[in-house]
Motif scaffolding. Sequence first.
Motif, PDB file in Angstrom:
ATOM      1  N   LYS A  21       0.864  -1.223   0.160  1.00 36.75           N
ATOM      2  CA  LYS A  21       0.060   0.149  -0.098  1.00 36.75           C
ATOM      3  C   LYS A  21       0.682   1.446  -0.007  1.00 36.75           C
ATOM      4  O   LYS A  21       0.331   2.307  -0.357  1.00 36.75           O
ATOM      5  N   GLU A  22       2.030   1.136   0.392  1.00 35.08           N
ATOM      6  CA  GLU A  22       3.081   2.329   0.237  1.00 35.08           C
ATOM      7  C   GLU A  22       3.423   2.658  -1.135  1.00 35.08           C
ATOM      8  O   GLU A  22       4.070   3.580  -1.408  1.00 35.08           O
ATOM      9  N   ASN A  23       3.061   1.800  -2.021  1.00 34.07           N
ATOM     10  CA  ASN A  23       3.319   2.106  -3.556  1.00 34.07           C
ATOM     11  C   ASN A  23       2.392   3.049  -3.876  1.00 34.07           C
ATOM     12  O   ASN A  23       2.578   3.766  -4.922  1.00 34.07           O
ATOM     13  N   ARG A  24       1.620   3.721  -2.972  1.00 34.47           N
ATOM     14  CA  ARG A  24       0.461   4.611  -3.313  1.00 34.47           C
ATOM     15  C   ARG A  24       0.769   5.857  -2.207  1.00 34.47           C
ATOM     16  O   ARG A  24      -0.162   5.939  -1.417  1.00 34.47           O
ATOM     17  N   PRO A  25       1.836   6.692  -2.628  1.00 33.28           N
ATOM     18  CA  PRO A  25       2.047   7.659  -1.806  1.00 33.28           C
ATOM     19  C   PRO A  25       0.838   8.701  -1.615  1.00 33.28           C
ATOM     20  O   PRO A  25       0.575   9.450  -0.636  1.00 33.28           O
ATOM     21  N   SER A  26       0.215   8.716  -2.621  1.00 30.21           N
ATOM     22  CA  SER A  26      -1.177   9.709  -2.566  1.00 30.21           C
ATOM     23  C   SER A  26      -2.076   9.256  -3.846  1.00 30.21           C
ATOM     24  O   SER A  26      -1.657   8.548  -4.643  1.00 30.21           O
ATOM     25  N   ARG A  27      -3.390   9.687  -3.453  1.00 25.07           N
ATOM     26  CA  ARG A  27      -4.568   9.334  -4.317  1.00 25.07           C
ATOM     27  C   ARG A  27      -4.013   9.630  -5.877  1.00 25.07           C
ATOM     28  O   ARG A  27      -3.734  10.964  -6.043  1.00 25.07           O
ATOM     29  N   GLY A  28      -4.077   8.654  -6.881  1.00 23.66           N
ATOM     30  CA  GLY A  28      -3.940   8.980  -8.014  1.00 23.66           C
ATOM     31  C   GLY A  28      -2.403   8.676  -8.409  1.00 23.66           C
ATOM     32  O   GLY A  28      -1.963   8.714  -9.820  1.00 23.66           O
ATOM     33  N   GLN A  29      -1.628   8.529  -7.412  1.00 18.90           N
ATOM     34  CA  GLN A  29      -0.286   8.494  -7.958  1.00 18.90           C
ATOM     35  C   GLN A  29       0.461   7.230  -7.556  1.00 18.90           C
ATOM     36  O   GLN A  29       0.164   6.742  -6.216  1.00 18.90           O
ATOM     37  N   PHE A  30       1.360   6.485  -8.304  1.00 23.79           N
ATOM     38  CA  PHE A  30       2.044   5.203  -8.039  1.00 23.79           C
ATOM     39  C   PHE A  30       3.192   5.566  -7.920  1.00 23.79           C
ATOM     40  O   PHE A  30       4.151   6.189  -8.942  1.00 23.79           O
ATOM     41  N   TYR A  31       4.076   4.909  -6.965  1.00 22.25           N
ATOM     42  CA  TYR A  31       5.557   4.988  -6.682  1.00 22.25           C
ATOM     43  C   TYR A  31       5.982   3.389  -6.122  1.00 22.25           C
ATOM     44  O   TYR A  31       5.561   3.469  -4.961  1.00 22.25           O
ATOM     45  N   CYS A  32       6.690   2.887  -6.874  1.00 20.94           N
ATOM     46  CA  CYS A  32       6.943   1.414  -6.519  1.00 20.94           C
ATOM     47  C   CYS A  32       8.074   1.933  -5.559  1.00 20.94           C
ATOM     48  O   CYS A  32       9.076   2.260  -5.759  1.00 20.94           O
ATOM     49  N   ARG A  33       8.147   1.220  -4.076  1.00 19.60           N
ATOM     50  CA  ARG A  33       8.945   1.285  -3.135  1.00 19.60           C
ATOM     51  C   ARG A  33      10.167   0.391  -3.355  1.00 19.60           C
ATOM     52  O   ARG A  33      11.334   0.434  -2.995  1.00 19.60           O
ATOM     53  N   ALA A  34      10.104  -0.620  -4.237  1.00 20.69           N
ATOM     54  CA  ALA A  34      11.063  -1.574  -4.604  1.00 20.69           C
ATOM     55  C   ALA A  34      12.005  -1.332  -5.805  1.00 20.69           C
ATOM     56  O   ALA A  34      13.263  -1.237  -5.523  1.00 20.69           O
ATOM     57  N   CYS A  35      11.417  -0.729  -6.874  1.00 15.65           N
ATOM     58  CA  CYS A  35      12.191  -0.596  -8.022  1.00 15.65           C
ATOM     59  C   CYS A  35      12.177   0.882  -8.450  1.00 15.65           C
ATOM     60  O   CYS A  35      12.930   1.303  -9.263  1.00 15.65           O
ATOM     61  N   GLY A  36      11.118   1.763  -7.714  1.00 19.00           N
ATOM     62  CA  GLY A  36      11.349   3.304  -8.144  1.00 19.00           C
ATOM     63  C   GLY A  36      10.298   3.605  -9.139  1.00 19.00           C
ATOM     64  O   GLY A  36      10.312   4.572  -9.586  1.00 19.00           O
ATOM     65  N   HIS A  37       9.714   2.555  -9.718  1.00 19.14           N
ATOM     66  CA  HIS A  37       8.765   2.889 -11.024  1.00 19.14           C
ATOM     67  C   HIS A  37       7.505   3.897 -10.542  1.00 19.14           C
ATOM     68  O   HIS A  37       7.050   3.552  -9.516  1.00 19.14           O
ATOM     69  N   ALA A  38       7.528   4.959 -11.272  1.00 20.14           N
ATOM     70  CA  ALA A  38       6.525   5.911 -11.126  1.00 20.14           C
ATOM     71  C   ALA A  38       5.547   6.109 -12.136  1.00 20.14           C
ATOM     72  O   ALA A  38       5.903   6.317 -13.193  1.00 20.14           O
ATOM     73  N   ALA A  39       4.141   6.049 -11.815  1.00 21.81           N
ATOM     74  CA  ALA A  39       3.172   6.407 -12.969  1.00 21.81           C
ATOM     75  C   ALA A  39       1.761   6.632 -12.419  1.00 21.81           C
ATOM     76  O   ALA A  39       1.806   6.558 -11.109  1.00 21.81           O
TER      77      ALA A  39
END
Length: 62
Positions: A21-39
């Motif tokens: 769930k930490e991969n969702r820093p904010s609503r509408g945003q994705f940021y992978c904690r493992a590999c850094g992929h953001a979209a």
Amino acid sequence: MVLVHPKNTSRTCPICGHVAKENRPSRGQFYCRACGHAAPVDNVAVENIHRAAVNQPNAAAN
Ligand SMILES: [Zn+2]
């Protein structure tokens, strides 16, 4: 029967498969904690739903 879990599609990294769930820093945003992929979350969810539909892990059991 195709089962896609809408909850995890927006928490799963389409690049490395990391789920948190930490991969969702904010609503509408994705940021992978493992590999850094953001979209945008929408893009990530669509990618994961496509993958799940094509690559059903339980298809053989049906
Ligand atoms: Zn990742």
